[in-house]
Write a protein that holds these residues in place. Structure first.
Motif, PDB file in Angstrom:
ATOM      1  N   ILE A 104      17.150 -23.823 -18.991  1.00 57.24           N
ATOM      2  CA  ILE A 104      17.020 -24.899 -17.942  1.00 57.24           C
ATOM      3  C   ILE A 104      15.631 -25.395 -18.266  1.00 57.24           C
ATOM      4  N   ALA A 105      15.692 -26.609 -18.453  1.00 61.49           N
ATOM      5  CA  ALA A 105      14.412 -27.885 -18.412  1.00 61.49           C
ATOM      6  C   ALA A 105      14.353 -28.343 -16.976  1.00 61.49           C
ATOM      7  N   SER A 106      13.283 -27.358 -16.290  1.00 66.29           N
ATOM      8  CA  SER A 106      12.878 -27.659 -15.097  1.00 66.29           C
ATOM      9  C   SER A 106      11.771 -28.504 -14.791  1.00 66.29           C
ATOM     10  N   SER A 107      11.550 -29.280 -13.583  1.00 67.03           N
ATOM     11  CA  SER A 107      10.528 -29.856 -13.272  1.00 67.03           C
ATOM     12  C   SER A 107       9.528 -29.010 -12.734  1.00 67.03           C
ATOM     13  N   PHE A 108       8.174 -29.196 -12.735  1.00 63.84           N
ATOM     14  CA  PHE A 108       7.086 -28.252 -12.287  1.00 63.84           C
ATOM     15  C   PHE A 108       6.257 -28.716 -11.398  1.00 63.84           C
ATOM     16  N   THR A 109       6.269 -28.468 -10.190  1.00 61.35           N
ATOM     17  CA  THR A 109       5.572 -28.930  -9.048  1.00 61.35           C
ATOM     18  C   THR A 109       4.736 -27.750  -8.267  1.00 61.35           C
ATOM     19  N   SER A 110       5.469 -26.639  -8.323  1.00 63.87           N
ATOM     20  CA  SER A 110       5.025 -25.508  -7.112  1.00 63.87           C
ATOM     21  C   SER A 110       5.200 -24.258  -7.629  1.00 63.87           C
ATOM     22  N   PRO A 111       4.633 -23.241  -7.088  1.00 68.97           N
ATOM     23  CA  PRO A 111       5.035 -21.827  -7.488  1.00 68.97           C
ATOM     24  C   PRO A 111       6.390 -21.609  -6.831  1.00 68.97           C
ATOM     25  N   ILE A 112       6.649 -22.306  -6.049  1.00 68.09           N
ATOM     26  CA  ILE A 112       8.040 -22.073  -5.339  1.00 68.09           C
ATOM     27  C   ILE A 112       9.059 -22.319  -6.634  1.00 68.09           C
ATOM     28  N   ASP A 113       8.834 -22.979  -7.403  1.00 68.93           N
ATOM     29  CA  ASP A 113       9.938 -23.487  -8.590  1.00 68.93           C
ATOM     30  C   ASP A 113      10.206 -21.907  -9.088  1.00 68.93           C
ATOM     31  N   SER A 114       9.359 -21.505  -9.698  1.00 70.30           N
ATOM     32  CA  SER A 114       9.730 -19.981 -10.333  1.00 70.30           C
ATOM     33  C   SER A 114      10.455 -18.938  -9.422  1.00 70.30           C
ATOM     34  N   LEU A 115       9.950 -19.013  -7.998  1.00 71.19           N
ATOM     35  CA  LEU A 115      10.546 -18.352  -7.197  1.00 71.19           C
ATOM     36  C   LEU A 115      12.179 -18.459  -6.917  1.00 71.19           C
ATOM     37  N   TYR A 116      12.103 -19.712  -6.536  1.00 68.90           N
ATOM     38  CA  TYR A 116      13.670 -20.039  -6.362  1.00 68.90           C
ATOM     39  C   TYR A 116      14.676 -19.881  -7.628  1.00 68.90           C
TER      40      TYR A 116
END
Length: 342
Positions: free
Chosen positions: A107-119
């Motif tokens: 997965i190449a994910s955007s990175f804007t918030s700690p919620i990214d990793s949690l979700y």
């Protein structure tokens, strides 16, 4: 904000490092305070219990995901707006094959918030990695490390003693897990896509790479400025609900062929370094050595650039934003300037 004009992208005028201001609470301020005081102890209790104790027990993937969803539910993250390229709404169950990340994929994910990793952890139970702009290798970190990194000061180079590897090795060693890469290397406010680390170029050619864009409403839970812990928790817990807009693009493959010059430079550099290691004149520090070597291995050819551009364009299209030319070095300069202002 005019004094920070140098931190706007020259072509588009986008400022990806500025914090997103919250809407004034006005007459609803007592309600926001009440929600914050109710949710904060619940979030601290369950999060602490999970990350200190429960995650080390053999609870099984489903139970761990249930606890993570509970952590997401406490702040009011109820609504998930999911769209997948090539799949109409309501037909995911029929046409999901090959459209969503599965074990062995990247997965190449955007990175804007700690919620990214949690979700992402609550959905895919993946392995999280840290990318750096001057090396193709990645650092394997835990879920808590990924969450904490979204609130921490970015690093241009790996810390001393960090265990580095590459995506090819991770995929081979963990065939039953999804690998998450944050190729921008640092957080933004979601208004632009930064240049990518070359770490994605170490993915095997047959491995599927899924660009995934995560956006939030309201967007004030993004953390482009490191260290603002209380501001993040206030924005997260004082609101009744939050919405995550998830977009998954079509698969991208690493079809690039690395040039021989990169390998030759790396081999030549190591040979020269070992030859001069015992000489008194060789005063280069281990940090400088790692930096120079990383800079050489990060060079990309035109074929590799096309692969990175394809992933970057997919993330920009999914997030309905533009790609910017500001780099992690610009982010570090902005954070320093912003800290002086505060």
């Amino acid at each position: 904000m005019e004094k920070y004009s140098q931190f706007r992208d020259r072509g588009s005028g986008i400022a990806p490092f500025f914090p997103v201001l919250s809407q004034p609470a006005g007459l609803y301020m007592p309600v926001h305070i009440f929600l914050f005081l109710i949710k904060l102890p619940l979030l601290i209790t369950i999060s602490t219990t999970y990350f200190l104790f429960l995650q080390w027990f053999p609870l099984g993937s489903l139970l761990k995901k249930a606890i993570l969803w509970l952590i997401l539910g406490i702040p009011g993250i109820w609504w998930i707006d999911l769209q997948i390229d090539g799949v109409k709404k309501g037909s995911l169950a029929k046409k999901h094959e090959g459209r969503v990340p599965e074990p062995g994929n990247v997965i190449a994910s955007s990175f804007t918030s700690p919620i990214d990793s949690l979700y992402l952890a609550a959905i895919f139970d993946p392995i999280f990695t840290v990318s750096y702009p001057h090396t193709r290798q990645v650092q394997y970190i835990s879920l808590f490390g990924a969450i904490f990194r979204a609130l921490s000061k970015p690093r241009e180079y790996p810390p001393k003693g960090a265990k580095m590897t590459d995506l090819r090795t991770l995929v081979a060693e963990h065939p039953t897990r999804v690998i998450v890469v944050f190729p921008e290397c640092t957080t933004t406010n979601g208004k632009g896509i930064m240049p990518f680390s070359p770490s994605l170029l170490t993915a095997p050619p047959q491995t599927k790479i899924f660009p995934i864009s995560l956006r939030y409403s309201p967007p004030d839970v993004t953390t482009p400025i490191p260290g603002l812990y209380w501001a993040f928790f206030w924005n997260l817990l004082s609101q009744p609900t939050h919405c995550i807009r998830v977009r998954i693009a079509e698969v991208v493959y690493n079809t690039s062929k690395p040039s021989d010059t990169t390998a030759e430079k790396k081999e030549k550099y190591l040979s020269n370094f070992m030859d001069t290691l015992g000489e008194d004149s060789a005063t280069t520090s281990s940090t400088d050595t790692l930096t120079s070597l990383n800079d050489q291995t990060a060079e990309v050819n035109a074929d590799e650039r096309r692969v990175l551009d394809k992933v970057g364009e997919a993330l920009a299209r999914l997030g309905r934003v533009k790609r910017v030319g500001l780099t992690l070095r610009d982010k570090l300069a902005f954070v320093e300037a912003w800290s002086k202002r505060r």
